[in-house]
Design an enzyme around this catalytic site. Sequence first.
Site, short mmCIF file in Angstrom:
data_model
loop_
_atom_site.label_atom_id
_atom_site.label_comp_id
_atom_site.label_asym_id
_atom_site.label_seq_id
_atom_site.Cartn_x
_atom_site.Cartn_y
_atom_site.Cartn_z
N ASP A 1 3.78 3.92 -0.44
CA ASP A 1 4.81 2.88 -0.44
C ASP A 1 5.90 3.13 -1.48
O ASP A 1 5.72 3.96 -2.38
CB ASP A 1 4.18 1.49 -0.65
CG ASP A 1 3.03 1.51 -1.65
OD1 ASP A 1 2.99 2.42 -2.50
OD2 ASP A 1 2.17 0.62 -1.58
N HIS B 1 -4.93 -6.54 -1.01
CA HIS B 1 -3.99 -5.67 -0.28
C HIS B 1 -4.34 -4.20 -0.45
O HIS B 1 -4.96 -3.81 -1.44
CB HIS B 1 -2.52 -5.97 -0.61
CG HIS B 1 -2.03 -5.50 -1.93
ND1 HIS B 1 -1.04 -6.15 -2.65
CD2 HIS B 1 -2.34 -4.42 -2.70
CE1 HIS B 1 -0.78 -5.50 -3.76
NE2 HIS B 1 -1.55 -4.45 -3.81
N ASN C 1 -5.34 -9.36 -4.56
CA ASN C 1 -5.41 -10.25 -3.39
C ASN C 1 -5.97 -9.53 -2.16
O ASN C 1 -5.87 -10.03 -1.05
CB ASN C 1 -4.02 -10.84 -3.07
CG ASN C 1 -3.02 -9.77 -2.64
OD1 ASN C 1 -3.33 -8.58 -2.64
ND2 ASN C 1 -1.83 -10.18 -2.26
C1 F6R Z 1 0.33 1.51 -4.85
C2 F6R Z 1 -0.23 0.59 -3.88
C3 F6R Z 1 -0.91 -0.68 -4.28
C4 F6R Z 1 -1.81 -0.55 -5.52
C5 F6R Z 1 -2.45 -1.89 -5.85
C6 F6R Z 1 -3.26 -1.81 -7.13
O1 F6R Z 1 0.91 2.63 -4.20
O2 F6R Z 1 -0.12 0.85 -2.73
O3 F6R Z 1 -1.69 -1.15 -3.21
O4 F6R Z 1 -2.78 0.41 -5.26
O5 F6R Z 1 -1.47 -2.86 -5.99
O6 F6R Z 1 -2.41 -1.56 -8.20
P1 F6R Z 1 -2.95 -1.17 -9.63
O7 F6R Z 1 -3.64 0.13 -9.50
O8 F6R Z 1 -1.74 -1.09 -10.51
O9 F6R Z 1 -3.90 -2.26 -10.04
#
Ligand code: F6R
Length: 240
Positions: free
Chosen positions: A67, A137, A135
């Site tokens: 992303d 995702h 959450n």
């Molecule tokens: C990043 C992405 C997000 C992160 C998620 C966790 O490319 O796609 O889904 O993996 O938000 O973020 P962190 O690792 O910063 O807790």
Amino acid sequence: MKLIIAENYDEMSRAGAKIMLEVVKGNPYAVLGLATGTTPLGLYAYMIADHEKYGTSYAHVRTVNLDEYKGLPKTHEQSYAYFMRKNLFDGLDIDPENTNIENGMAEDEAKECARYDELLERFPRDIQLLGLGSNGHIAFNEPNTPFGSGTHVVTLAESTVKDNARLFDDISEVPRKAFTMGIRQIMQAKKILILASGANKADAVRKMVKGEVTESVPASVLQLHPDCILIADQEAAANL
Ligand code: F6R
């Protein structure tokens, strides 16, 4: 889903790097699906250390990222393109031409999504690395994204904007929109490696592993993947 519980962040990162490196060492032409965020930083440091020590080559490896924030040029310090260069690519012998990410500055959203969809078809991933949102995702597929989705533009959930604000000077600077690979495309990777670290992920980890497979918890779809490994540290695995 295969579950590995690591003692701490460093153990999680080391175990994750081992799996990534098995793929690269087994196939010099491997296609790696990569993630940004805080979670994979330790894993990327281990990949760079391995490259420096053992000379594992990335000269023929291709990468596709999950992303990118909408509206940030790839030179912006908070863009994911910049993140990848700084935290991984600059430490490897990878050809920048072989690294791919959505263009956050693309004005024609539909055209950019179609370009990325086509690219993902052309370069099937040998492994997809994921982090987990608090959450539930995966990539920026927020709760209630259809499991069949391809590359699309999302409005980030308020909780995601808050989670990511720590990396910006002020929460008002966090972009509200992003391009993201879809859930269907995440599931198309041959192998999936998802990492989770810290107490703020414990609830999402429980729902992902033990909860119902539902679009309200995007990561729960991973229960349906034939080769998915979760490495969680003890804090993230606390509710299992
Ligand atoms: C990043 C992405 C997000 C992160 C998620 C966790 O490319 O796609 O889904 O993996 O938000 O973020 P962190 O690792 O910063 O807790």
